[in-house]
Design a protein around this motif. Sequence first.
Motif, PDB file in Angstrom:
ATOM      1  N   LEU A  51     -17.827  -3.864 -14.059  1.00  0.00           N
ATOM      2  CA  LEU A  51     -16.791  -4.174 -13.074  1.00  0.00           C
ATOM      3  C   LEU A  51     -15.924  -5.301 -13.619  1.00  0.00           C
ATOM      4  CD1 LEU A  51     -15.434  -3.920 -10.333  1.00  0.00           C
ATOM      5  CD2 LEU A  51     -17.176  -5.479  -9.408  1.00  0.00           C
ATOM      6  N   VAL A  52     -14.686  -4.968 -13.942  1.00  0.00           N
ATOM      7  CA  VAL A  52     -13.731  -5.949 -14.456  1.00  0.00           C
ATOM      8  C   VAL A  52     -12.723  -6.227 -13.345  1.00  0.00           C
ATOM      9  CG1 VAL A  52     -12.001  -6.453 -16.208  1.00  0.00           C
ATOM     10  CG2 VAL A  52     -14.008  -5.057 -16.797  1.00  0.00           C
ATOM     11  N   LEU A  53     -12.627  -7.484 -12.934  1.00  0.00           N
ATOM     12  CA  LEU A  53     -11.709  -7.866 -11.868  1.00  0.00           C
ATOM     13  C   LEU A  53     -10.553  -8.674 -12.441  1.00  0.00           C
ATOM     14  CD1 LEU A  53     -14.310  -8.964  -9.167  1.00  0.00           C
ATOM     15  CD2 LEU A  53     -13.136  -6.764  -9.352  1.00  0.00           C
ATOM     16  N   PRO A  54      -9.401  -8.676 -11.781  1.00  0.00           N
ATOM     17  CA  PRO A  54      -8.261  -9.460 -12.268  1.00  0.00           C
ATOM     18  C   PRO A  54      -8.601 -10.949 -12.336  1.00  0.00           C
ATOM     19  CG  PRO A  54      -7.593  -7.955 -10.507  1.00  0.00           C
ATOM     20  CD  PRO A  54      -9.086  -7.940 -10.541  1.00  0.00           C
ATOM     21  N   SER A  55      -8.113 -11.626 -13.351  1.00  0.00           N
ATOM     22  CA  SER A  55      -8.374 -13.056 -13.484  1.00  0.00           C
ATOM     23  C   SER A  55      -7.757 -13.838 -12.326  1.00  0.00           C
ATOM     24  CB  SER A  55      -7.822 -13.569 -14.818  1.00  0.00           C
ATOM     25  OG  SER A  55      -6.431 -13.289 -14.915  1.00  0.00           O
ATOM     26  N   ASN A  56      -6.653 -13.344 -11.805  1.00  0.00           N
ATOM     27  CA  ASN A  56      -5.980 -13.960 -10.646  1.00  0.00           C
ATOM     28  C   ASN A  56      -6.081 -13.034  -9.449  1.00  0.00           C
ATOM     29  OD1 ASN A  56      -4.365 -12.001 -11.778  1.00  0.00           O
ATOM     30  ND2 ASN A  56      -2.433 -13.095 -11.373  1.00  0.00           N
ATOM     31  N   ARG A  57      -7.287 -12.558  -9.185  1.00  0.00           N
ATOM     32  CA  ARG A  57      -7.506 -11.552  -8.142  1.00  0.00           C
ATOM     33  C   ARG A  57      -6.926 -12.020  -6.803  1.00  0.00           C
ATOM     34  NH1 ARG A  57     -11.621  -9.513  -4.411  1.00  0.00           N
ATOM     35  NH2 ARG A  57     -11.710  -7.245  -4.633  1.00  0.00           N
ATOM     36  N   PRO A  58      -6.074 -11.174  -6.194  1.00  0.00           N
ATOM     37  CA  PRO A  58      -5.446 -11.584  -4.929  1.00  0.00           C
ATOM     38  C   PRO A  58      -6.447 -11.636  -3.782  1.00  0.00           C
ATOM     39  CG  PRO A  58      -4.880  -9.311  -5.468  1.00  0.00           C
ATOM     40  CD  PRO A  58      -5.595  -9.866  -6.657  1.00  0.00           C
ATOM     41  N   ASP A  59      -6.171 -12.503  -2.842  1.00  0.00           N
ATOM     42  CA  ASP A  59      -6.957 -12.607  -1.617  1.00  0.00           C
ATOM     43  C   ASP A  59      -6.821 -11.287  -0.850  1.00  0.00           C
ATOM     44  OD1 ASP A  59      -8.002 -13.218   0.871  1.00  0.00           O
ATOM     45  OD2 ASP A  59      -6.343 -14.513   1.449  1.00  0.00           O
ATOM     46  N   PRO A  60      -7.943 -10.631  -0.485  1.00  0.00           N
ATOM     47  CA  PRO A  60      -7.832  -9.339   0.213  1.00  0.00           C
ATOM     48  C   PRO A  60      -7.081  -9.432   1.527  1.00  0.00           C
ATOM     49  CG  PRO A  60     -10.099 -10.166   0.242  1.00  0.00           C
ATOM     50  CD  PRO A  60      -9.340 -11.007  -0.727  1.00  0.00           C
ATOM     51  N   VAL A  61      -7.180 -10.574   2.204  1.00  0.00           N
ATOM     52  CA  VAL A  61      -6.459 -10.740   3.466  1.00  0.00           C
ATOM     53  C   VAL A  61      -4.961 -10.871   3.209  1.00  0.00           C
ATOM     54  CG1 VAL A  61      -6.154 -12.215   5.494  1.00  0.00           C
ATOM     55  CG2 VAL A  61      -8.454 -11.738   4.619  1.00  0.00           C
ATOM     56  N   ALA A  62      -4.605 -11.575   2.146  1.00  0.00           N
ATOM     57  CA  ALA A  62      -3.186 -11.709   1.798  1.00  0.00           C
ATOM     58  C   ALA A  62      -2.573 -10.355   1.480  1.00  0.00           C
ATOM     59  CB  ALA A  62      -3.030 -12.657   0.612  1.00  0.00           C
ATOM     60  N   LEU A  63      -3.335  -9.483   0.831  1.00  0.00           N
ATOM     61  CA  LEU A  63      -2.834  -8.137   0.543  1.00  0.00           C
ATOM     62  C   LEU A  63      -2.556  -7.378   1.834  1.00  0.00           C
ATOM     63  CD1 LEU A  63      -5.076  -6.983  -2.458  1.00  0.00           C
ATOM     64  CD2 LEU A  63      -2.651  -7.573  -2.512  1.00  0.00           C
ATOM     65  N   LEU A  64      -3.467  -7.476   2.791  1.00  0.00           N
ATOM     66  CA  LEU A  64      -3.263  -6.794   4.075  1.00  0.00           C
ATOM     67  C   LEU A  64      -2.054  -7.363   4.808  1.00  0.00           C
ATOM     68  CD1 LEU A  64      -6.953  -6.494   5.313  1.00  0.00           C
ATOM     69  CD2 LEU A  64      -5.480  -4.633   4.540  1.00  0.00           C
ATOM     70  N   GLU A  65      -1.880  -8.685   4.733  1.00  0.00           N
ATOM     71  CA  GLU A  65      -0.731  -9.310   5.386  1.00  0.00           C
ATOM     72  C   GLU A  65       0.579  -8.845   4.752  1.00  0.00           C
ATOM     73  OE1 GLU A  65      -2.548 -13.582   6.913  1.00  0.00           O
ATOM     74  OE2 GLU A  65      -1.989 -13.334   4.787  1.00  0.00           O
ATOM     75  N   ALA A  66       0.587  -8.724   3.433  1.00  0.00           N
ATOM     76  CA  ALA A  66       1.797  -8.259   2.752  1.00  0.00           C
ATOM     77  C   ALA A  66       2.105  -6.820   3.113  1.00  0.00           C
ATOM     78  CB  ALA A  66       1.625  -8.409   1.241  1.00  0.00           C
ATOM     79  N   GLN A  67       1.056  -5.997   3.187  1.00  0.00           N
ATOM     80  CA  GLN A  67       1.244  -4.594   3.551  1.00  0.00           C
ATOM     81  C   GLN A  67       1.786  -4.474   4.968  1.00  0.00           C
ATOM     82  OE1 GLN A  67      -2.391  -2.287   3.098  1.00  0.00           O
ATOM     83  NE2 GLN A  67      -1.379  -0.917   1.676  1.00  0.00           N
ATOM     84  N   ALA A  68       1.303  -5.333   5.856  1.00  0.00           N
ATOM     85  CA  ALA A  68       1.686  -5.256   7.265  1.00  0.00           C
ATOM     86  C   ALA A  68       3.171  -5.514   7.475  1.00  0.00           C
ATOM     87  CB  ALA A  68       0.861  -6.245   8.084  1.00  0.00           C
ATOM     88  N   ARG A  69       3.806  -6.225   6.547  1.00  0.00           N
ATOM     89  CA  ARG A  69       5.219  -6.556   6.719  1.00  0.00           C
ATOM     90  C   ARG A  69       6.122  -5.329   6.673  1.00  0.00           C
ATOM     91  NH1 ARG A  69       3.632 -11.512   4.084  1.00  0.00           N
ATOM     92  NH2 ARG A  69       3.999 -10.730   1.979  1.00  0.00           N
ATOM     93  N   THR A  70       5.637  -4.225   6.107  1.00  0.00           N
ATOM     94  CA  THR A  70       6.448  -3.007   6.050  1.00  0.00           C
ATOM     95  C   THR A  70       5.972  -1.956   7.061  1.00  0.00           C
ATOM     96  OG1 THR A  70       5.038  -1.970   4.360  1.00  0.00           O
ATOM     97  CG2 THR A  70       6.842  -3.392   3.590  1.00  0.00           C
ATOM     98  N   ARG A  71       4.984  -2.310   7.874  1.00  0.00           N
ATOM     99  CA  ARG A  71       4.396  -1.358   8.812  1.00  0.00           C
ATOM    100  C   ARG A  71       4.916  -1.582  10.240  1.00  0.00           C
ATOM    101  NH1 ARG A  71      -0.333   1.011   6.462  1.00  0.00           N
ATOM    102  NH2 ARG A  71      -0.068   0.909   4.201  1.00  0.00           N
ATOM    103  N   VAL A  72       4.481  -0.742  11.169  1.00  0.00           N
ATOM    104  CA  VAL A  72       4.840  -0.874  12.585  1.00  0.00           C
ATOM    105  C   VAL A  72       4.021  -2.023  13.165  1.00  0.00           C
ATOM    106  CG1 VAL A  72       4.955   0.268  14.827  1.00  0.00           C
ATOM    107  CG2 VAL A  72       5.329   1.597  12.734  1.00  0.00           C
ATOM    108  N   ALA A  73       4.683  -3.124  13.517  1.00  0.00           N
ATOM    109  CA  ALA A  73       3.999  -4.369  13.865  1.00  0.00           C
ATOM    110  C   ALA A  73       2.977  -4.195  14.986  1.00  0.00           C
ATOM    111  CB  ALA A  73       5.031  -5.433  14.241  1.00  0.00           C
ATOM    112  N   GLU A  74       3.326  -3.456  16.031  1.00  0.00           N
ATOM    113  CA  GLU A  74       2.428  -3.347  17.173  1.00  0.00           C
ATOM    114  C   GLU A  74       1.177  -2.523  16.871  1.00  0.00           C
ATOM    115  OE1 GLU A  74       4.060  -0.257  20.218  1.00  0.00           O
ATOM    116  OE2 GLU A  74       5.776  -1.018  19.061  1.00  0.00           O
TER     117      GLU A  74
END
Length: 491
Positions: A51-74
Amino acid sequence: MVRAGQVPPTARSARANGGPTPAAHRLAPSDHARLGLAARAALPPREQGQLVLPSNRPDPVALLEAQARTRVAELVPVRHGRMMVSAFTFFRGNALGMAADLGAAPVSGLTAQLCGDAHLSNFGVFGSPERRLLFDLNDFDETIAGPWEWDVKRLVASLAVAGRGNGFSRKERRKCVLETVRRYRDASADFATMRNLDVWYARADIDEVEEALRSKMTSSRRRNVDQTLLKARGSGNLKAFAKLTEMTDDGVRLKADPPLVVPIADLLPDAGREELEAAIKELLTLYRRSLPPERRDLFDQFEFVDLARKVVGVGSVDTRCWIVLLRGRDDGDPLLLQVKEAGPSVLKRRVPTVLRQRSAPRNEGERVVLGQRLMQAASDIFLGWQRLEGIDGQTRDFYVRQLRDMKGSAVVEKMDPRGMTMYGQLCGWTLARAHARSGDRIALATYLNSDDAFPEAMAEYAEAYADQNERDYQVFLDAIKSGRLQAETGL
């Protein structure tokens, strides 16, 4: 071994096809085998277990927050609520997070059209145009040309995560993964010996699959399979029509079940409703061009009746998805279509540049449709795509298909070890067939060889990723508990 920006010269001709290869440049089977041997030497299968992970692996919650910005907010809290049910539902909804992890590891340099999200719950049964039940992949939102092993890793990780949730021992989980990957390996070897047309015609007819497996099933498992198939056979257009509609003073209309199904009449005021309805009608008018001529004629026999927003899946809960009710000869001749937003594949930025498809579709809906047609044994007759401007002030891509056309899937959470092993083997065969249709099947089979190096590696990888998934799941739950993320449960 291939890292971003690098590719062995011997592997370049094994990329996903951007079109037919000129006859003068086509390789002999022995040359394809040499490509597989070169890839095996560059990245031995046993090394894929790390299992090789990114050296600067993003926060999983931050990824979800970024994804949510293009989704239906409600609807974002509904998605989070579904993801928090278990480590497995979190895994299903976190395709973006795993994509980032897959992109950090070296790859073999052999490519195929990927499902992009090949976990256990994205396989199932559906009706072919001939009204036969087939078993196949059934979700292509993330489809893209890329390293074939990414689909396998997503599948085996889902086995380990689901197995843990079902209380399987480590030994039982290991067996599930080993047998699944062995089936993928052996099927790949079979497809490598087949003629091109035979590969294309190969399919898992569910009646034949059931007959072949019956001797290995317990009586309770046979009953579960029979119930699943009976439900799928009865889940066609008319059953969906009966469940989703009601008779009103204005005639048959889509029935409200908020927030899962919200008719346009309840969603927007008059002016907004008229604008959205006009936009969807325009989309459908333009979408028909993506259908073959004879299916355009069939589609033209239906007229628009009603429109509703619908919540679907786990990872797609908060995307823009509409169900459209159309009428044919009369109210007893309905057609229900799903119009679903298609964003860029979560794998798009992860595929090494040198392995990217040279003529990839620019329309994301077209990408989904072409990937599905390439990987599935048979596809919905109304499958098509269109781009539309003006939805929420943005230009968005969509794909269109029938809603619930004899579809069915197994309940992963109810599987015992033997049942999950059998199901995994069926998924392994199906994935191998899908990859054989688009990739260099001879090179791939040569890379896999007949030994257990790759299955053993995937058993190690699956457990390691299940560990990582549990850590990410806990971070996700903590974010909900702290109020950083909002979640609405029970939907």
